[in-house]
Design an enzyme around this catalytic site. Structure first.
Site, short mmCIF file in Angstrom:
data_model
loop_
_atom_site.label_atom_id
_atom_site.label_comp_id
_atom_site.label_asym_id
_atom_site.label_seq_id
_atom_site.Cartn_x
_atom_site.Cartn_y
_atom_site.Cartn_z
N ARG A 88 0.83 -1.21 0.00
CA ARG A 88 0.00 0.00 0.00
C ARG A 88 0.87 1.25 0.00
NH1 ARG A 88 -3.10 -2.42 -2.44
NH2 ARG A 88 -4.80 -3.59 -1.52
N GLU A 91 1.95 1.62 -3.44
CA GLU A 91 0.82 2.14 -4.19
C GLU A 91 0.65 3.64 -3.95
OE1 GLU A 91 -3.74 0.74 -4.81
OE2 GLU A 91 -3.07 0.95 -2.73
N SER A 114 15.11 14.81 2.32
CA SER A 114 16.10 13.87 2.83
C SER A 114 15.45 12.72 3.58
CB SER A 114 17.07 14.58 3.77
OG SER A 114 17.98 13.66 4.33
#
Length: 147
Positions: A88, A91, A114
């Site tokens: 996820r 995704e 960073s």
């Protein structure tokens, strides 16, 4: 012996002893997010932190020494993660990555966020429709330089 073997021993001891990452973090002296990443092999312990971990997880001197070696970071087993929770996040980056990039560049200019000068906070957020996961990521902005 390698860092992966030590990570597996740490996870085994955590389960066997019924420890929580937040309790381990309190003893190590850092956030639960950093401490978990360190215990999972993604950060480098100081000697003092390694000694605490050695005691907590019943590690040998050699295993504690492995905790103080700079690890190979970002080492998922596959290029596209298969674990549903990690997938996820993959995704989210696939769907919102360009949006995040555009908005950071619009606000800060040409550069990156960073992951070295970085912090993370994960909290449960109560919600009547089902609790939510609240994740705050904070990284220093590093502008690209011209030369």
């Amino acid at each position: 012996m390698d860092r992966h073997t030590v990570t597996q021993k740490i996870i085994g001891a955590k389960v066997r002893k019924g420890l929580k990452w937040s309790d381990i973090a309190e003893k190590i002296g850092h956030s639960k997010e950093w401490t978990t990443a360190a215990c999972l092999g993604q950060m480098t312990f100081t000697k003092a932190q390694a000694e605490v971990a050695q005691s907590l997880f019943d590690l040998s001197d050699e295993e504690a020494a492995w905790l103080q070696i700079v690890p190979y970071k970002g080492s998922l087993a596959t290029a596209v993660p298969t674990d549903p929770l990690i997938y996820r996040w993959y995704e989210i980056v696939n769907v919102y990555g360009m949006t995040i990039k555009e908005l950071i560049h619009e606000e800060f200019g040409d550069g990156i966020m960073s992951a070295i000068d970085f912090s993370m906070d994960i909290q449960r957020e109560p919600d009547p429709k089902g609790d939510r996961v609240n994740v705050v990521l904070s990284g220093k902005f590093l502008p690209y330089k011209t030369y």
